[in-house]
Design an enzyme around this catalytic site. Structure first.
Site, mmCIF file in Angstrom:
data_model
loop_
_atom_site.group_PDB
_atom_site.id
_atom_site.type_symbol
_atom_site.label_atom_id
_atom_site.label_comp_id
_atom_site.label_asym_id
_atom_site.label_seq_id
_atom_site.Cartn_x
_atom_site.Cartn_y
_atom_site.Cartn_z
ATOM 1 N N HIS A 1 33.501 19.347 27.816
ATOM 2 C CA HIS A 1 33.419 18.925 29.214
ATOM 3 C C HIS A 1 32.956 17.468 29.360
ATOM 4 C CE1 HIS A 1 34.475 22.877 30.356
ATOM 5 N NE2 HIS A 1 33.290 23.440 30.255
ATOM 6 N N HIS B 1 34.120 24.127 37.686
ATOM 7 C CA HIS B 1 33.490 25.076 36.758
ATOM 8 C C HIS B 1 32.554 26.029 37.508
ATOM 9 C CE1 HIS B 1 31.446 26.561 33.132
ATOM 10 N NE2 HIS B 1 32.368 25.973 32.417
ATOM 11 N N ASP C 1 37.011 33.519 26.429
ATOM 12 C CA ASP C 1 36.707 32.097 26.603
ATOM 13 C C ASP C 1 37.931 31.330 26.110
ATOM 14 O OD1 ASP C 1 35.489 29.731 27.177
ATOM 15 O OD2 ASP C 1 33.961 29.846 25.604
ATOM 16 N N GLU D 1 38.968 28.210 35.275
ATOM 17 C CA GLU D 1 38.939 26.749 35.292
ATOM 18 C C GLU D 1 40.358 26.192 35.145
ATOM 19 O OE1 GLU D 1 35.954 25.571 32.240
ATOM 20 O OE2 GLU D 1 35.528 27.739 32.261
#
Length: 355
Positions: A107, A179, A253, A319
């Site tokens: 990120h 997010h 994830d 996201e």
């Protein structure tokens, strides 16, 4: 009547004032945005009984946002998700990004866009526009990047739009993403999201290695725990250790490959429903990928609204993004941005109720 309130939320250790803008529409939906990280700090929508409640994990004060590592509600970047080895090559030159997850960049690096205080350009009853200028070399990224984030609340419908735009003065790579951690059962009620039902418009996903970096493969979801093409309860296979990818991610994830790819206008990407509260959320986006994260690394040490400990699975993230590690993966959509071009990402959240 729709309203917008602008208040002081807190002050950083460096003395920067963090503001909060609250938007409300005629139907009662409320959205709170703070200037730290251009973050969604709160989203309140009604359940099937008409009771307003928080559906976004968050905090009532600034301090937890400053110390927590979970990017809660923030606009992340300059490159959302992971860049393997915290480095990439552009036009024959190697750029090294600050590593903040082992040897990888997550990120945007050590001080990504979530860690800076954005400036409010404008705020009215329908929207707030925030701006940040990331200098050339920030976290290792080339080019000065000027970014705006526009949050727009529909006056009547329970709909929130986010438009992220960026321009650069030198060739660079960009992928920005919201997010937020959602829990439609009520983010301050202590229930997790395992009973939520999820639909994803994705027939493939990008498997990862042990460092959660994509291998470069685009794998069909058929006959795997990653098949959400029809609505499925999240908890059904989130702990299915027979699947190596579930073991690596400690659950979900992973980046899902949207069937429509990148689009000029937002199209359907995901739908989440909570049978208990009756709340439903649709997500539409222009982005080619969608990271589904089932809150695997929330450990209970983070205390949110109403004194709720945010443990594993307390919220889910969807996201919208370019693919992770795309600057190092020639088979992934390009993340390149050149001077004279405009990066534009548009995501919509639509809330409703089911019987």
């Amino acid at each position: 009547m729709p309203t917008a309130d602008r208040t002081r939320f807190g002050v950083t250790p460096d003395g920067e004032v963090v503001e909060r803008v609250t938007l409300r529409n005629a139907g009662g939906m409320q959205v709170d945005v703070i200037t730290l990280g251009a973050s969604l700090q709160g989203v309140q929508v009604p359940d099937r009984e008409g009771r307003l409640g928080h559906v976004l994990l968050g905090h009532d004060t600034l301090e937890p946002y400053l110390r927590q590592p979970h990017f809660m509600g923030a606009c992340v970047g300059r490159y959302a998700n992971r860049i393997g080895g915290a480095a990439f090559t552009l036009d024959g030159r190697r750029f090294r990004i600050t590593a903040n997850e082992g040897s990888n960049a997550l990120h945007g690096g050590v001080r990504g866009l979530d860690k800076v205080v954005w400036r409010i350009e404008s705020a009215d009853p329908h929207q707030v526009v925030l701006r940040h200028v990331s200098p050339d070399g920030d976290q290792g990224f080339p080019g000065e990047l000027t970014i705006t984030a526009t949050y727009r609340l529909a006056p009547e419908a329970d709909q929130l739009d986010l438009i992220l735009e960026a321009v650069t003065d030198a060739p660079t790579v960009v992928s920005l993403a919201p997010h937020g951690y959602f829990n439609l059962a009520g983010a301050d009620g202590g229930r997790d999201v395992m009973d939520h039902h999820l639909t994803l418009a994705a027939s493939a996903y990008t498997p990862v290695d042990e460092g959660l970096i994509p291998t470069g493969e685009i794998r069909p979801v058929d006959d795997t725990p990653f098949d959400f093409r029809t609505a499925r309860r999240i908890g059904d296979r989130v702990r299915d250790a027979h699947d190596a990818q579930i073991r690596i991610g400690r659950g979900y994830d992973h980046n899902f490959v949207r069937d429509e790819g990148r689009t000029d206008t937002p199209t359907f990407a995901a739908r989440v429903t909570d049978p208990a509260s009756g709340r439903a959320m649709e997500l539409l986006t222009t982005e080619p990928g969608l990271q589904f994260y089932s809150g695997n690394f929330l450990t209970g040490e983070l205390i949110g609204r109403n004194g709720v400990a945010y443990g594993q699975g307390q919220g889910l993230c969807l996201e919208p993004q370019n693919f992770p590690d795309a600057p190092n993966q020639p088979g992934f959509p390009s993340a390149r941005l050149d001077p004279g071009q405009r990066y534009r990402h548009h995501t919509i959240w639509r809330f409703s109720v089911i019987p």
